[in-house]
Design a protein around this motif. Structure first.
Motif, PDB file in Angstrom:
ATOM      1  N   PRO A 285      56.907  47.034  25.404  1.00 28.35           N
ATOM      2  CA  PRO A 285      56.139  46.079  26.222  1.00 28.35           C
ATOM      3  C   PRO A 285      56.334  44.659  25.700  1.00 28.35           C
ATOM      4  O   PRO A 285      56.424  44.446  24.483  1.00 28.35           O
ATOM      5  CB  PRO A 285      54.684  46.540  26.042  1.00 28.35           C
ATOM      6  CG  PRO A 285      54.676  47.394  24.830  1.00 28.35           C
ATOM      7  CD  PRO A 285      56.053  47.945  24.637  1.00 28.35           C
ATOM      8  N   PRO A 286      56.418  43.677  26.611  1.00 29.53           N
ATOM      9  CA  PRO A 286      56.699  42.304  26.146  1.00 29.53           C
ATOM     10  C   PRO A 286      55.490  41.684  25.441  1.00 29.53           C
ATOM     11  O   PRO A 286      54.359  42.144  25.587  1.00 29.53           O
ATOM     12  CB  PRO A 286      56.985  41.559  27.449  1.00 29.53           C
ATOM     13  CG  PRO A 286      56.247  42.321  28.490  1.00 29.53           C
ATOM     14  CD  PRO A 286      56.243  43.756  28.058  1.00 29.53           C
ATOM     15  N   ILE A 287      55.768  40.623  24.719  1.00 32.22           N
ATOM     16  CA  ILE A 287      54.705  39.798  24.132  1.00 32.22           C
ATOM     17  C   ILE A 287      54.561  38.599  25.065  1.00 32.22           C
ATOM     18  O   ILE A 287      55.570  37.997  25.461  1.00 32.22           O
ATOM     19  CB  ILE A 287      55.117  39.352  22.720  1.00 32.22           C
ATOM     20  CG1 ILE A 287      55.167  40.572  21.807  1.00 32.22           C
ATOM     21  CG2 ILE A 287      54.165  38.298  22.178  1.00 32.22           C
ATOM     22  CD1 ILE A 287      55.875  40.336  20.513  1.00 32.22           C
ATOM     23  N   VAL A 288      53.343  38.272  25.420  1.00 33.30           N
ATOM     24  CA  VAL A 288      53.153  37.160  26.354  1.00 33.30           C
ATOM     25  C   VAL A 288      52.519  35.981  25.620  1.00 33.30           C
ATOM     26  O   VAL A 288      51.460  36.116  24.998  1.00 33.30           O
ATOM     27  CB  VAL A 288      52.261  37.585  27.550  1.00 33.30           C
ATOM     28  CG1 VAL A 288      52.096  36.417  28.527  1.00 33.30           C
ATOM     29  CG2 VAL A 288      52.868  38.791  28.251  1.00 33.30           C
ATOM     30  N   VAL A 289      53.204  34.849  25.682  1.00 35.48           N
ATOM     31  CA  VAL A 289      52.686  33.637  25.052  1.00 35.48           C
ATOM     32  C   VAL A 289      52.235  32.693  26.162  1.00 35.48           C
ATOM     33  O   VAL A 289      53.033  32.320  27.024  1.00 35.48           O
ATOM     34  CB  VAL A 289      53.767  32.954  24.183  1.00 35.48           C
ATOM     35  CG1 VAL A 289      53.227  31.686  23.535  1.00 35.48           C
ATOM     36  CG2 VAL A 289      54.289  33.911  23.129  1.00 35.48           C
ATOM     37  N   THR A 290      50.960  32.338  26.156  1.00 40.43           N
ATOM     38  CA  THR A 290      50.440  31.438  27.189  1.00 40.43           C
ATOM     39  C   THR A 290      50.105  30.086  26.549  1.00 40.43           C
ATOM     40  O   THR A 290      49.361  30.030  25.565  1.00 40.43           O
ATOM     41  CB  THR A 290      49.161  32.040  27.820  1.00 40.43           C
ATOM     42  OG1 THR A 290      49.407  33.407  28.112  1.00 40.43           O
ATOM     43  CG2 THR A 290      48.751  31.285  29.071  1.00 40.43           C
ATOM     44  N   VAL A 291      50.696  29.046  27.108  1.00 40.43           N
ATOM     45  CA  VAL A 291      50.478  27.701  26.558  1.00 40.43           C
ATOM     46  C   VAL A 291      49.593  26.922  27.527  1.00 40.43           C
ATOM     47  O   VAL A 291      49.862  26.895  28.730  1.00 40.43           O
ATOM     48  CB  VAL A 291      51.828  26.956  26.403  1.00 40.43           C
ATOM     49  CG1 VAL A 291      51.625  25.562  25.801  1.00 40.43           C
ATOM     50  CG2 VAL A 291      52.802  27.768  25.568  1.00 40.43           C
ATOM     51  N   VAL A 292      48.530  26.334  27.015  1.00 40.07           N
ATOM     52  CA  VAL A 292      47.641  25.563  27.890  1.00 40.07           C
ATOM     53  C   VAL A 292      47.364  24.199  27.252  1.00 40.07           C
ATOM     54  O   VAL A 292      46.945  24.114  26.093  1.00 40.07           O
ATOM     55  CB  VAL A 292      46.296  26.301  28.110  1.00 40.07           C
ATOM     56  CG1 VAL A 292      45.372  25.479  28.990  1.00 40.07           C
ATOM     57  CG2 VAL A 292      46.531  27.673  28.720  1.00 40.07           C
ATOM     58  N   ALA A 293      47.633  23.151  28.040  1.00 43.17           N
ATOM     59  CA  ALA A 293      47.338  21.805  27.539  1.00 43.17           C
ATOM     60  C   ALA A 293      45.971  21.382  28.063  1.00 43.17           C
ATOM     61  O   ALA A 293      45.817  21.086  29.242  1.00 43.17           O
ATOM     62  CB  ALA A 293      48.409  20.834  28.017  1.00 43.17           C
ATOM     63  N   GLY A 294      44.972  21.409  27.198  1.00 46.63           N
ATOM     64  CA  GLY A 294      43.638  20.958  27.592  1.00 46.63           C
ATOM     65  C   GLY A 294      43.527  19.458  27.362  1.00 46.63           C
ATOM     66  O   GLY A 294      44.504  18.791  26.988  1.00 46.63           O
ATOM     67  N   GLU A 295      42.298  18.960  27.554  1.00 45.61           N
ATOM     68  CA  GLU A 295      42.125  17.517  27.392  1.00 45.61           C
ATOM     69  C   GLU A 295      42.305  17.084  25.933  1.00 45.61           C
ATOM     70  O   GLU A 295      42.983  16.114  25.634  1.00 45.61           O
ATOM     71  CB  GLU A 295      40.728  17.153  27.862  1.00 45.61           C
ATOM     72  CG  GLU A 295      40.708  15.819  28.574  1.00 45.61           C
ATOM     73  CD  GLU A 295      39.469  15.721  29.415  1.00 45.61           C
ATOM     74  OE1 GLU A 295      38.508  15.143  28.909  1.00 45.61           O
ATOM     75  OE2 GLU A 295      39.458  16.246  30.541  1.00 45.61           O
ATOM     76  N   ARG A 301      47.994  31.242  23.352  1.00 47.55           N
ATOM     77  CA  ARG A 301      47.525  32.623  23.189  1.00 47.55           C
ATOM     78  C   ARG A 301      48.738  33.536  23.088  1.00 47.55           C
ATOM     79  O   ARG A 301      49.659  33.437  23.906  1.00 47.55           O
ATOM     80  CB  ARG A 301      46.663  33.041  24.382  1.00 47.55           C
ATOM     81  CG  ARG A 301      46.152  34.476  24.236  1.00 47.55           C
ATOM     82  CD  ARG A 301      45.377  34.916  25.454  1.00 47.55           C
ATOM     83  NE  ARG A 301      46.207  34.870  26.654  1.00 47.55           N
ATOM     84  CZ  ARG A 301      45.726  34.938  27.890  1.00 47.55           C
ATOM     85  NH1 ARG A 301      44.434  35.012  28.095  1.00 47.55           N
ATOM     86  NH2 ARG A 301      46.543  34.894  28.937  1.00 47.55           N
ATOM     87  N   ILE A 302      48.740  34.383  22.090  1.00 46.56           N
ATOM     88  CA  ILE A 302      49.846  35.338  21.927  1.00 46.56           C
ATOM     89  C   ILE A 302      49.252  36.745  22.111  1.00 46.56           C
ATOM     90  O   ILE A 302      48.399  37.155  21.322  1.00 46.56           O
ATOM     91  CB  ILE A 302      50.518  35.193  20.551  1.00 46.56           C
ATOM     92  CG1 ILE A 302      51.033  33.755  20.376  1.00 46.56           C
ATOM     93  CG2 ILE A 302      51.641  36.210  20.364  1.00 46.56           C
ATOM     94  CD1 ILE A 302      51.719  33.477  19.063  1.00 46.56           C
ATOM     95  N   SER A 303      49.686  37.426  23.167  1.00 52.86           N
ATOM     96  CA  SER A 303      49.129  38.759  23.468  1.00 52.86           C
ATOM     97  C   SER A 303      50.207  39.810  23.262  1.00 52.86           C
ATOM     98  O   SER A 303      51.290  39.711  23.843  1.00 52.86           O
ATOM     99  CB  SER A 303      48.689  38.850  24.921  1.00 52.86           C
ATOM    100  OG  SER A 303      47.734  37.869  25.191  1.00 52.86           O
ATOM    101  N   ASP A 304      49.862  40.811  22.474  1.00 52.54           N
ATOM    102  CA  ASP A 304      50.832  41.902  22.310  1.00 52.54           C
ATOM    103  C   ASP A 304      50.172  43.231  22.644  1.00 52.54           C
ATOM    104  O   ASP A 304      48.950  43.319  22.785  1.00 52.54           O
ATOM    105  CB  ASP A 304      51.415  41.905  20.891  1.00 52.54           C
ATOM    106  CG  ASP A 304      50.409  42.271  19.814  1.00 52.54           C
ATOM    107  OD1 ASP A 304      49.749  43.319  19.934  1.00 52.54           O
ATOM    108  OD2 ASP A 304      50.274  41.499  18.835  1.00 52.54           O
ATOM    109  N   GLN A 305      51.010  44.223  22.751  1.00 52.24           N
ATOM    110  CA  GLN A 305      50.511  45.590  22.980  1.00 52.24           C
ATOM    111  C   GLN A 305      50.879  46.448  21.779  1.00 52.24           C
ATOM    112  O   GLN A 305      51.438  47.526  21.888  1.00 52.24           O
ATOM    113  CB  GLN A 305      51.080  46.159  24.277  1.00 52.24           C
ATOM    114  CG  GLN A 305      50.577  45.415  25.496  1.00 52.24           C
ATOM    115  CD  GLN A 305      51.154  45.969  26.792  1.00 52.24           C
ATOM    116  OE1 GLN A 305      51.360  47.167  26.956  1.00 52.24           O
ATOM    117  NE2 GLN A 305      51.420  45.062  27.729  1.00 52.24           N
ATOM    118  N   GLY A 306      50.579  45.904  20.620  1.00 48.19           N
ATOM    119  CA  GLY A 306      50.945  46.582  19.368  1.00 48.19           C
ATOM    120  C   GLY A 306      49.825  47.463  18.827  1.00 48.19           C
ATOM    121  O   GLY A 306      49.839  47.809  17.649  1.00 48.19           O
ATOM    122  N   GLY A 307      48.842  47.782  19.646  1.00 47.20           N
ATOM    123  CA  GLY A 307      47.817  48.739  19.199  1.00 47.20           C
ATOM    124  C   GLY A 307      46.559  48.093  18.624  1.00 47.20           C
ATOM    125  O   GLY A 307      45.586  48.777  18.347  1.00 47.20           O
ATOM    126  N   GLY A 308      46.586  46.785  18.408  1.00 46.25           N
ATOM    127  CA  GLY A 308      45.385  46.122  17.858  1.00 46.25           C
ATOM    128  C   GLY A 308      45.311  46.247  16.350  1.00 46.25           C
ATOM    129  O   GLY A 308      46.238  46.745  15.706  1.00 46.25           O
TER     130      GLY A 308
END
Ligand code: COI
Length: 431
Positions: A285-295, A301-308
């Motif tokens: 399963p892929p790792i999803v990196v979400t980049v957000v530019a706030g004010e 956020r780095i989300s993986d499915q490595g079991g926690g």
């Protein structure tokens, strides 16, 4: 030999030799007190950029003298911290080495004459470069010493000591490296910044997506390094895909080395967990990196499915940042201590930059083609020291950011890294 005696000035020095030595120690200790009594002049990223932006000779000399005067103050605070540790801890392998190094650096800085011109500055830069190299193994040495001392310190005491040591070290290296980089730019020794623009060591248009991609491909290089080195690395032969989404054009002013240290470490953990959780699977399963530019912040956020972070010994994910074996039992593991011991005796200690790490492994592999297992051993050594996550936490907070781990037990882990965008926060209080 440890200069512990500096603290204990003999009042009954009978021979001439003894009284000379006591006098010297008294003098040195007095100097330490004088410097430790001064407050550190904390800076923000914005100040560092602002000052370095329009450089001229006068400003460069001013920057050199700031570093010359500021570093011994910051080192003096940490020497005081070391002196406040129980004797058994400061005598510990690793800690005593750092104590020696700091005394020596303190004395050298204190005696360095004021910088008056560009020639003096060149000498100063080369002096600082040597010290930066000499201190390359400070972190694994400290981590080794404090792991071994963990039974002698309360977890809160141990962790706050380590935090001060690490924050302060980051701060000193930032000031030193920034000044050297300003000097390099001023004297035409430009560095390659992939078009991201920089003032000293601060990238003024650091592209987050670029950094994620750079770290991903470096981790894949790492795969290349160990590729074919079976049987052990069947586990790491294939890395999961990394998807980057969100505000892909996000750019901000930050120290690229810090950002990439964190992203590299976090991605590496996610990749290892994913691979380990899905052994034998044809697709990871892929790792999803979400980049957000706030004010005010850039969030990643780095989300993986490595079991926690399923670990019955872990009371909270933040225990992974701890250096105490009571919070993080791996600190006393034999293999960890062994890895720290070899990293602390390696001249470069830990990697200075992610690129250097990979280059070193590749070089080693080229030299040792007949014995690939050496490269694998090296990988295990560096990867197994277990300070990457704790260091990332310190890096994140250095300029007022944060790092949080959320475990979705049995599924995966979400890591939230938040970094201030405006650069107005001062360095951490503990510099
Ligand atoms: C360190 O790396 O621990 C330092 O203090 C570096 C500084 C002496 C330039």
């Amino acid at each position: 030999m440890l200069r512990r005696e500096v603290r204990y000035v003999s009042s009954a020095a009978t021979t001439r030799r003894q009284s000379t030595a006591s006098g010297l120690h008294f003098y040195q200790n007095r100097q330490l007190e004088l410097y430790a009594a001064k407050q550190a002049q904390r800076l923000s990223l914005r100040q560092l950029v602002f000052f370095g932006r329009s450089m001229n000779e006068e400003r460069l000399i001013k920057s050199a003298n700031y570093v010359r005067e500021e570093l011994p103050v910051r080192i003096a605070h940490r020497l005081r911290d070391l002196q406040a540790l129980p004797y058994v801890v400061v005598m510990q392998e690793g800690v005593s080495k750092v104590y020696e190094l700091y005394w020596s650096a303190f004395e050298k800085f204190r005696r360095f004459p004021p910088i008056e011109n560009l020639e003096d500055n060149e000498k100063f830069c080369s002096f600082v470069r040597t010290l930066l190299d000499e201190h390359g193994a400070v972190i694994p040495s400290l981590a080794l010493g404090l792991s071994l001392s963990s039974p002698n310190l309360q977890p809160d005491q141990l962790d706050s000591f380590m935090r001060r040591m690490l924050v302060s070290r980051i701060s000193r290296r930032v000031l030193a490296e920034h000044h050297i980089a300003l000097t390099d730019s001023f004297t035409g020794r430009e560095r390659d910044t992939d078009g991201e623009g920089h003032v000293g060591i601060i990238y003024t248009g650091l592209g987050v997506e670029n950094s994620v991609r750079r770290c991903t491909s470096l981790l894949r290089e790492l795969n290349y390094v160990v590729d074919g080195a079976s049987p052990h690395d069947q586990l790491v032969r294939q890395w999961p895909e990394v998807i980057v989404e969100g505000h892909l054009g996000t750019r901000f002013s930050y120290i690229r080395e810090h950002l990439e240290y964190m992203i590299f470490e976090l991605l590496k953990n996610s990749m290892q967990a994913t691979v380990a959780k899905h052994v034998g699977a044809t697709e990871l399963p892929p790792i999803v990196v979400t980049v957000v530019a706030g004010e005010d912040n850039v969030s990643i956020r780095i989300s993986d499915q490595g079991g926690g972070l399923l670990n019955p010994k872990l009371k909270s994910p933040s225990d992974l940042f701890s250096f105490s074996h009571l919070r993080n039992a791996t600190r006393m593991e034999h293999s960890r201590l062994g890895s720290l011991r070899s990293a602390s005796s390696h001249p470069a200690g830990m990697r200075a930059t992610v690129e250097e790490l990979v280059q070193r492994w590749q070089q080693e592999q080229r030299q040792q083609t007949e014995d690939v297992s050496v490269a694998v051993k090296k990988l295990e050594t560096e990867a197994g020291v277990g300070i990457g996550l704790a260091m990332s936490y310190i890096f994140a907070r250095y300029f007022g950011g944060s790092l949080e781990l959320v475990s979705l037990d049995g599924w995966g882990t979400d890591v939230y890294l938040k970094l201030p965008k405006l650069g107005t926060n001062l360095e951490g209080i503990e510099v």
